[in-house]
Write a protein that holds these residues in place. Structure first.
Motif, PDB file in Angstrom:
ATOM      1  N   ALA A   1       2.394   4.880 -60.870  1.00  0.00           N
ATOM      2  CA  ALA A   1       2.110   6.265 -61.175  1.00  0.00           C
ATOM      3  C   ALA A   1       1.084   6.828 -60.205  1.00  0.00           C
ATOM      4  CB  ALA A   1       1.628   6.392 -62.609  1.00  0.00           C
ATOM      5  N   SER A   2       0.194   5.987 -59.706  1.00  0.00           N
ATOM      6  CA  SER A   2      -0.828   6.493 -58.786  1.00  0.00           C
ATOM      7  C   SER A   2      -0.210   6.981 -57.479  1.00  0.00           C
ATOM      8  CB  SER A   2      -1.885   5.424 -58.514  1.00  0.00           C
ATOM      9  OG  SER A   2      -1.309   4.304 -57.875  1.00  0.00           O
ATOM     10  N   THR A   3       0.826   6.331 -57.011  1.00  0.00           N
ATOM     11  CA  THR A   3       1.501   6.784 -55.791  1.00  0.00           C
ATOM     12  C   THR A   3       2.166   8.130 -56.023  1.00  0.00           C
ATOM     13  OG1 THR A   3       1.905   4.502 -55.128  1.00  0.00           O
ATOM     14  CG2 THR A   3       3.244   6.192 -54.073  1.00  0.00           C
ATOM     15  N   VAL A   4       2.784   8.299 -57.169  1.00  0.00           N
ATOM     16  CA  VAL A   4       3.444   9.565 -57.493  1.00  0.00           C
ATOM     17  C   VAL A   4       2.424  10.691 -57.528  1.00  0.00           C
ATOM     18  CG1 VAL A   4       4.719  10.800 -59.278  1.00  0.00           C
ATOM     19  CG2 VAL A   4       5.331   8.459 -58.723  1.00  0.00           C
ATOM     20  N   VAL A   5       1.288  10.464 -58.173  1.00  0.00           N
ATOM     21  CA  VAL A   5       0.240  11.482 -58.248  1.00  0.00           C
ATOM     22  C   VAL A   5      -0.313  11.779 -56.862  1.00  0.00           C
ATOM     23  CG1 VAL A   5      -2.086  11.952 -59.131  1.00  0.00           C
ATOM     24  CG2 VAL A   5      -0.359  10.967 -60.639  1.00  0.00           C
ATOM     25  N   ALA A   6      -0.561  10.741 -56.077  1.00  0.00           N
ATOM     26  CA  ALA A   6      -1.117  10.940 -54.740  1.00  0.00           C
ATOM     27  C   ALA A   6      -0.164  11.720 -53.848  1.00  0.00           C
ATOM     28  CB  ALA A   6      -1.446   9.589 -54.105  1.00  0.00           C
ATOM     29  N   PHE A   9       0.341  15.540 -55.607  1.00  0.00           N
ATOM     30  CA  PHE A   9      -0.768  16.472 -55.769  1.00  0.00           C
ATOM     31  C   PHE A   9      -1.808  16.422 -54.651  1.00  0.00           C
ATOM     32  CE2 PHE A   9       0.477  15.552 -60.265  1.00  0.00           C
ATOM     33  CZ  PHE A   9       1.068  16.782 -60.501  1.00  0.00           C
ATOM     34  N   TYR A  10      -1.918  15.317 -53.934  1.00  0.00           N
ATOM     35  CA  TYR A  10      -2.996  15.163 -52.971  1.00  0.00           C
ATOM     36  C   TYR A  10      -2.521  15.009 -51.533  1.00  0.00           C
ATOM     37  CZ  TYR A  10      -5.940  14.655 -57.042  1.00  0.00           C
ATOM     38  OH  TYR A  10      -6.597  14.871 -58.216  1.00  0.00           O
ATOM     39  N   ASP A  11      -1.288  15.309 -51.264  1.00  0.00           N
ATOM     40  CA  ASP A  11      -0.746  15.321 -49.906  1.00  0.00           C
ATOM     41  C   ASP A  11      -0.849  13.970 -49.189  1.00  0.00           C
ATOM     42  OD1 ASP A  11       0.635  16.759 -47.969  1.00  0.00           O
ATOM     43  OD2 ASP A  11      -1.193  17.132 -46.823  1.00  0.00           O
ATOM     44  N   TYR A  12      -0.731  12.902 -49.949  1.00  0.00           N
ATOM     45  CA  TYR A  12      -0.641  11.572 -49.347  1.00  0.00           C
ATOM     46  C   TYR A  12       0.799  11.338 -48.899  1.00  0.00           C
ATOM     47  CZ  TYR A  12      -5.256   9.895 -50.726  1.00  0.00           C
ATOM     48  OH  TYR A  12      -6.597   9.699 -50.845  1.00  0.00           O
ATOM     49  N   PRO A  19      11.211   4.570 -50.806  1.00  0.00           N
ATOM     50  CA  PRO A  19      10.627   5.720 -51.509  1.00  0.00           C
ATOM     51  C   PRO A  19      10.756   7.025 -50.714  1.00  0.00           C
ATOM     52  CG  PRO A  19       9.152   3.866 -51.662  1.00  0.00           C
ATOM     53  CD  PRO A  19      10.237   3.475 -50.707  1.00  0.00           C
ATOM     54  N   ASN A  20      10.564   6.979 -49.406  1.00  0.00           N
ATOM     55  CA  ASN A  20      10.721   8.196 -48.600  1.00  0.00           C
ATOM     56  C   ASN A  20      12.140   8.730 -48.677  1.00  0.00           C
ATOM     57  OD1 ASN A  20       8.165   8.784 -47.591  1.00  0.00           O
ATOM     58  ND2 ASN A  20       8.352   7.203 -46.036  1.00  0.00           N
ATOM     59  N   PHE A  21      13.120   7.837 -48.660  1.00  0.00           N
ATOM     60  CA  PHE A  21      14.514   8.254 -48.786  1.00  0.00           C
ATOM     61  C   PHE A  21      14.761   8.913 -50.138  1.00  0.00           C
ATOM     62  CE2 PHE A  21      18.796   7.160 -50.332  1.00  0.00           C
ATOM     63  CZ  PHE A  21      19.545   7.921 -49.441  1.00  0.00           C
ATOM     64  N   GLY A  72      -1.338  -0.483 -57.282  1.00  0.00           N
ATOM     65  CA  GLY A  72      -1.704   0.594 -58.192  1.00  0.00           C
ATOM     66  C   GLY A  72      -3.209   0.795 -58.267  1.00  0.00           C
ATOM     67  N   LEU A  73      -3.947  -0.295 -58.382  1.00  0.00           N
ATOM     68  CA  LEU A  73      -5.409  -0.195 -58.393  1.00  0.00           C
ATOM     69  C   LEU A  73      -5.952   0.296 -57.067  1.00  0.00           C
ATOM     70  CD1 LEU A  73      -6.430  -3.389 -60.390  1.00  0.00           C
ATOM     71  CD2 LEU A  73      -6.689  -1.001 -61.074  1.00  0.00           C
ATOM     72  N   ARG A  74      -5.379  -0.189 -55.974  1.00  0.00           N
ATOM     73  CA  ARG A  74      -5.818   0.269 -54.653  1.00  0.00           C
ATOM     74  C   ARG A  74      -5.620   1.768 -54.507  1.00  0.00           C
ATOM     75  NH1 ARG A  74      -1.849  -1.286 -50.647  1.00  0.00           N
ATOM     76  NH2 ARG A  74      -0.953   0.642 -51.389  1.00  0.00           N
ATOM     77  N   ASN A  75      -4.435   2.262 -54.876  1.00  0.00           N
ATOM     78  CA  ASN A  75      -4.162   3.694 -54.746  1.00  0.00           C
ATOM     79  C   ASN A  75      -5.071   4.517 -55.652  1.00  0.00           C
ATOM     80  OD1 ASN A  75      -2.134   3.060 -52.968  1.00  0.00           O
ATOM     81  ND2 ASN A  75      -0.494   3.287 -54.451  1.00  0.00           N
ATOM     82  N   THR A  76      -5.314   4.044 -56.858  1.00  0.00           N
ATOM     83  CA  THR A  76      -6.184   4.769 -57.783  1.00  0.00           C
ATOM     84  C   THR A  76      -7.609   4.825 -57.249  1.00  0.00           C
ATOM     85  OG1 THR A  76      -4.803   4.077 -59.636  1.00  0.00           O
ATOM     86  CG2 THR A  76      -7.023   4.847 -60.152  1.00  0.00           C
ATOM     87  N   LEU A  77      -8.100   3.712 -56.741  1.00  0.00           N
ATOM     88  CA  LEU A  77      -9.450   3.707 -56.171  1.00  0.00           C
ATOM     89  C   LEU A  77      -9.561   4.572 -54.931  1.00  0.00           C
ATOM     90  CD1 LEU A  77     -10.408  -0.044 -56.688  1.00  0.00           C
ATOM     91  CD2 LEU A  77     -11.288   1.949 -57.922  1.00  0.00           C
ATOM     92  N   ARG A  78      -8.524   4.588 -54.109  1.00  0.00           N
ATOM     93  CA  ARG A  78      -8.527   5.463 -52.921  1.00  0.00           C
ATOM     94  C   ARG A  78      -8.583   6.924 -53.319  1.00  0.00           C
ATOM     95  NH1 ARG A  78      -5.628   3.868 -47.659  1.00  0.00           N
ATOM     96  NH2 ARG A  78      -5.818   6.103 -47.564  1.00  0.00           N
ATOM     97  N   LEU A  79      -7.822   7.297 -54.356  1.00  0.00           N
ATOM     98  CA  LEU A  79      -7.856   8.675 -54.835  1.00  0.00           C
ATOM     99  C   LEU A  79      -9.230   9.014 -55.412  1.00  0.00           C
ATOM    100  CD1 LEU A  79      -4.423   9.115 -56.629  1.00  0.00           C
ATOM    101  CD2 LEU A  79      -5.248  10.345 -54.633  1.00  0.00           C
ATOM    102  N   ALA A  80      -9.817   8.093 -56.149  1.00  0.00           N
ATOM    103  CA  ALA A  80     -11.123   8.327 -56.764  1.00  0.00           C
ATOM    104  C   ALA A  80     -12.217   8.476 -55.710  1.00  0.00           C
ATOM    105  CB  ALA A  80     -11.473   7.199 -57.723  1.00  0.00           C
TER     106      ALA A  80
END
Length: 83
Positions: A1-6, A9-12, A19-21, A72-80
């Protein structure tokens, strides 16, 4: 879910090809949530159905949790942290 949010909403950007396809095909990153949900459910079903050894079954499930929680934890921490 963190990748989807990033991505939504955050232009990651996503680095992987599949996934790109799918993002391009469906026009949204939200397609990954049900896809991952059904893939994990299918994997758990196959493990429970066809693996006889309970220790190995639990080990494989633990490996799935470990492999999925890491990014998931990595992406969440990067967003935070705003990285």
């Amino acid at each position: 879910a963190s990748t989807v949010v990033a991505v939504s909403f955050y232009d990651y950007g996503e680095k992987h090809v599949l996934p790109n396809f799918l993002f391009g095909l469906f026009g949204t990153a939200w397609v990954m949530l049900p896809l991952k949900f059904f893939v994990v459910l299918a994997a758990l079903y196959v493990i429970d159905r066809y693996e006889q050894d309970e220790f190995f079954r639990n080990f494989i499930k633990f490996a799935i949790v470990t492999v999925t929680l890491g990014p998931g934890l990595r992406n969440t921490l990067r967003l935070a942290m705003g990285v």
